[in-house]
Design a protein around this motif. Structure first.
Motif, PDB file in Angstrom:
ATOM      1  N   GLU A   1      -1.179  11.918  -8.438  1.00  0.00           N
ATOM      2  CA  GLU A   1      -2.280  11.495  -7.565  1.00  0.00           C
ATOM      3  C   GLU A   1      -3.549  12.291  -7.819  1.00  0.00           C
ATOM      4  O   GLU A   1      -4.650  11.798  -7.633  1.00  0.00           O
ATOM      5  CB  GLU A   1      -1.885  11.519  -6.084  1.00  0.00           C
ATOM      6  CG  GLU A   1      -1.911  12.873  -5.402  1.00  0.00           C
ATOM      7  CD  GLU A   1      -0.574  13.576  -5.479  1.00  0.00           C
ATOM      8  OE1 GLU A   1       0.181  13.326  -6.448  1.00  0.00           O
ATOM      9  OE2 GLU A   1      -0.293  14.393  -4.586  1.00  0.00           O
TER      10      GLU A   1
ATOM     11  N   LEU B   1       0.818  -1.219   0.000  1.00  0.00           N
ATOM     12  CA  LEU B   1       0.000   0.000   0.000  1.00  0.00           C
ATOM     13  C   LEU B   1       0.851   1.267   0.000  1.00  0.00           C
ATOM     14  O   LEU B   1       0.698   2.138  -0.862  1.00  0.00           O
ATOM     15  CB  LEU B   1      -0.917  -0.013   1.234  1.00  0.00           C
ATOM     16  CG  LEU B   1      -1.806   1.220   1.411  1.00  0.00           C
ATOM     17  CD1 LEU B   1      -2.793   1.346   0.265  1.00  0.00           C
ATOM     18  CD2 LEU B   1      -2.558   1.153   2.747  1.00  0.00           C
ATOM     19  N   VAL B   2       1.770   1.367   0.960  1.00  0.00           N
ATOM     20  CA  VAL B   2       2.496   2.626   1.121  1.00  0.00           C
ATOM     21  C   VAL B   2       3.539   2.815   0.021  1.00  0.00           C
ATOM     22  O   VAL B   2       3.730   3.911  -0.495  1.00  0.00           O
ATOM     23  CB  VAL B   2       3.137   2.707   2.523  1.00  0.00           C
ATOM     24  CG1 VAL B   2       3.978   3.954   2.666  1.00  0.00           C
ATOM     25  CG2 VAL B   2       2.041   2.695   3.593  1.00  0.00           C
TER      26      VAL B   2
ATOM     27  N   GLU C   1      -2.356  -5.029  -1.390  1.00  0.00           N
ATOM     28  CA  GLU C   1      -2.141  -5.237   0.046  1.00  0.00           C
ATOM     29  C   GLU C   1      -3.349  -4.786   0.855  1.00  0.00           C
ATOM     30  O   GLU C   1      -3.744  -5.431   1.826  1.00  0.00           O
ATOM     31  CB  GLU C   1      -0.894  -4.486   0.538  1.00  0.00           C
ATOM     32  CG  GLU C   1      -0.584  -4.794   1.998  1.00  0.00           C
ATOM     33  CD  GLU C   1       0.470  -3.872   2.609  1.00  0.00           C
ATOM     34  OE1 GLU C   1       1.223  -4.340   3.457  1.00  0.00           O
ATOM     35  OE2 GLU C   1       0.540  -2.677   2.239  1.00  0.00           O
ATOM     36  N   GLU C   2      -3.937  -3.678   0.443  1.00  0.00           N
ATOM     37  CA  GLU C   2      -5.079  -3.133   1.186  1.00  0.00           C
ATOM     38  C   GLU C   2      -6.361  -3.937   0.923  1.00  0.00           C
ATOM     39  O   GLU C   2      -7.156  -4.175   1.830  1.00  0.00           O
ATOM     40  CB  GLU C   2      -5.291  -1.664   0.795  1.00  0.00           C
ATOM     41  CG  GLU C   2      -6.275  -0.942   1.691  1.00  0.00           C
ATOM     42  CD  GLU C   2      -6.397   0.540   1.317  1.00  0.00           C
ATOM     43  OE1 GLU C   2      -6.278   0.860   0.114  1.00  0.00           O
ATOM     44  OE2 GLU C   2      -6.623   1.358   2.219  1.00  0.00           O
TER      45      GLU C   2
ATOM     46  N   ILE D   1       2.580   9.507  -5.469  1.00  0.00           N
ATOM     47  CA  ILE D   1       2.806  10.879  -4.988  1.00  0.00           C
ATOM     48  C   ILE D   1       4.072  11.462  -5.625  1.00  0.00           C
ATOM     49  O   ILE D   1       4.076  12.598  -6.106  1.00  0.00           O
ATOM     50  CB  ILE D   1       2.907  10.912  -3.445  1.00  0.00           C
ATOM     51  CG1 ILE D   1       1.544  10.558  -2.834  1.00  0.00           C
ATOM     52  CG2 ILE D   1       3.369  12.293  -2.964  1.00  0.00           C
ATOM     53  CD1 ILE D   1       1.566  10.390  -1.311  1.00  0.00           C
ATOM     54  N   ARG D   2       5.156  10.672  -5.645  1.00  0.00           N
ATOM     55  CA  ARG D   2       6.398  11.185  -6.233  1.00  0.00           C
ATOM     56  C   ARG D   2       6.265  11.423  -7.736  1.00  0.00           C
ATOM     57  O   ARG D   2       6.929  12.296  -8.294  1.00  0.00           O
ATOM     58  CB  ARG D   2       7.557  10.237  -5.948  1.00  0.00           C
ATOM     59  CG  ARG D   2       7.947  10.197  -4.473  1.00  0.00           C
ATOM     60  CD  ARG D   2       9.274   9.483  -4.268  1.00  0.00           C
ATOM     61  NE  ARG D   2       9.529   9.183  -2.886  1.00  0.00           N
ATOM     62  CZ  ARG D   2      10.051  10.031  -1.998  1.00  0.00           C
ATOM     63  NH1 ARG D   2      10.368  11.247  -2.368  1.00  0.00           N
ATOM     64  NH2 ARG D   2      10.246   9.666  -0.748  1.00  0.00           N
TER      65      ARG D   2
ATOM     66  N   VAL E   1      -7.772   4.576  -5.931  1.00  0.00           N
ATOM     67  CA  VAL E   1      -6.536   3.795  -6.014  1.00  0.00           C
ATOM     68  C   VAL E   1      -6.750   2.516  -5.214  1.00  0.00           C
ATOM     69  O   VAL E   1      -7.078   2.568  -4.027  1.00  0.00           O
ATOM     70  CB  VAL E   1      -5.332   4.580  -5.442  1.00  0.00           C
ATOM     71  CG1 VAL E   1      -4.076   3.699  -5.401  1.00  0.00           C
ATOM     72  CG2 VAL E   1      -5.068   5.847  -6.258  1.00  0.00           C
TER      73      VAL E   1
ATOM     74  N   TRP F   1       1.693   3.985  -3.104  1.00  0.00           N
ATOM     75  CA  TRP F   1       1.265   5.373  -2.941  1.00  0.00           C
ATOM     76  C   TRP F   1       2.446   6.341  -2.982  1.00  0.00           C
ATOM     77  O   TRP F   1       2.335   7.459  -3.490  1.00  0.00           O
ATOM     78  CB  TRP F   1       0.476   5.547  -1.641  1.00  0.00           C
ATOM     79  CG  TRP F   1      -0.999   5.493  -1.867  1.00  0.00           C
ATOM     80  CD1 TRP F   1      -1.859   4.502  -1.521  1.00  0.00           C
ATOM     81  CD2 TRP F   1      -1.794   6.494  -2.524  1.00  0.00           C
ATOM     82  NE1 TRP F   1      -3.133   4.823  -1.898  1.00  0.00           N
ATOM     83  CE2 TRP F   1      -3.123   6.031  -2.515  1.00  0.00           C
ATOM     84  CE3 TRP F   1      -1.511   7.727  -3.109  1.00  0.00           C
ATOM     85  CZ2 TRP F   1      -4.177   6.770  -3.080  1.00  0.00           C
ATOM     86  CZ3 TRP F   1      -2.558   8.463  -3.675  1.00  0.00           C
ATOM     87  CH2 TRP F   1      -3.862   7.985  -3.647  1.00  0.00           C
ATOM     88  N   GLU F   2       3.567   5.911  -2.434  1.00  0.00           N
ATOM     89  CA  GLU F   2       4.768   6.758  -2.503  1.00  0.00           C
ATOM     90  C   GLU F   2       5.113   7.041  -3.956  1.00  0.00           C
ATOM     91  O   GLU F   2       5.445   8.168  -4.317  1.00  0.00           O
ATOM     92  CB  GLU F   2       5.957   6.067  -1.824  1.00  0.00           C
ATOM     93  CG  GLU F   2       6.049   6.329  -0.336  1.00  0.00           C
ATOM     94  CD  GLU F   2       7.442   6.001   0.230  1.00  0.00           C
ATOM     95  OE1 GLU F   2       7.503   5.172   1.141  1.00  0.00           O
ATOM     96  OE2 GLU F   2       8.442   6.574  -0.259  1.00  0.00           O
TER      97      GLU F   2
END
Lengths: 210, 210
Positions: free
Chosen positions: B126, B113-114, B136-137, B121-122, B132, B117-118
């Motif tokens: 987004e 998940l993270v 994992e989520e 965002i980078r 999204v 998302w990283e």
């Protein structure tokens, strides 16, 4: 020692956590900065500072869309803040230059091997230390005398030839017990010498020497 | 999809691994760049790409002093390279601007998940995505149709109203099975349309529409 002795980890971590809270709020986490920061501290206290899912735990307390986005925003901000703001205490590199002229310097720190080394590299102080012992690698943690004995064995020095510098009694008491001289950063009962500013360590070393 | 469709993850990861190998050699890891890189790939293959101790495993193969320093040098270099070099495929942001005018955009990706998302965002993309979904989520991974059904349920769309874009048959075959139109980045047997350059996705969407 490393944290609290060579680097103001407490301040760095507090600042980075606050920046991450602010980034998570910007990404949609509802609440006030103080409340969220307090919740985060409670989670850190409960799960330990080396747990890597503090923000995931924090988001569990909130019913929000896009939790992943918020967590990732916090993670990015936390790491960027730590990377950009880590600096040694005032005067430390100059002091290490002086000490290295006469002494073998060694870091003896509790923590995760790679995390502690990342700090040492980012602080640009790795060139001063001939030995670095991290509890995760050694398998023993301060105040266990075993980690000090491990360091003595691996450096080849006797306890009487060493000075241990630290900011907690877990650093100093076992060292003293084994026969090392001790310098505390801040007040620690039982330390042979103490300093308020870490850069004054050099003067105390000279005192011990004379 | 995200990796290989919006961002050239393969190239980014390869470059970052090579930079980390070079940083570890500079920190004292003996060997040739090619041999170390190959060892690293074998470890990644064995432990999976989301395992976070690849470099620790690599160092186990070597008898070296200061393994922690070498691992940390590799970790720092790897993350810096990924953070500094992540970019979307050519033309992707412009394409997303166009698509967003008419469509609801959604990322459906396997991964952590993270971490995912990283990347989003980078990549600064987004803002284009209303939804999204990360395996994992959700608790299900492509090609399991369950993750597509989860996405349909949560977005409120019917499969027939959707176009799935991806670079693997795990992206496209279950989508097609459920009744979505499909566009492949690169050649995938069974895809309704395919593109060589991700920026041509826009033209295929227009074709599907007409």
């Amino acid at each position: 020692d490393l944290d609290g002795t060579l680097v103001d980890t407490r301040k760095l971590v507090e600042m980075s956590r606050r920046k991450s809270v602010s980034a998570m709020m910007k990404a949609g986490l509802p609440g006030t900065e103080e409340k969220i920061y307090e919740s985060l501290l409670k989670i850190v206290e409960k799960t330990g500072s080396n747990y890597d899912r503090h923000f995931n735990e924090l988001l569990k307390e909130h019913q929000v869309q896009m939790a992943g986005k918020i967590i990732a925003a916090g993670v990015i901000s936390y790491h960027e803040s730590k990377q950009n703001n880590i600096t040694p205490f005032d005067g430390i590199p100059e002091m290490l230059v002086e000490l290295k002229k006469k002494y073998t310097l060694c870091v003896l720190t509790n923590g995760k091997l790679v995390k502690q080394w990342e700090k040492i590299i980012r602080l640009k102080i790795e060139k001063y230390f001939e030995f670095v012992f991290v509890s995760e690698e050694v398998g023993k943690r301060k105040p266990d005398p075993a980690i000090f004995l491990y360091a003595l064995k691996n450096t080849g020095f006797k306890a009487e030839e060493c000075i241990m510098v630290g900011d907690r009694d877990t650093d100093l008491l076992p060292a003293k017990e084994l026969g090392m001289a001790t310098i505390s950063v801040g007040d620690i009962e039982g330390a042979d010498f103490s300093v308020t500013n870490p850069k004054d360590i050099l003067d105390r070393v000279k005192q011990i020497e004379s």
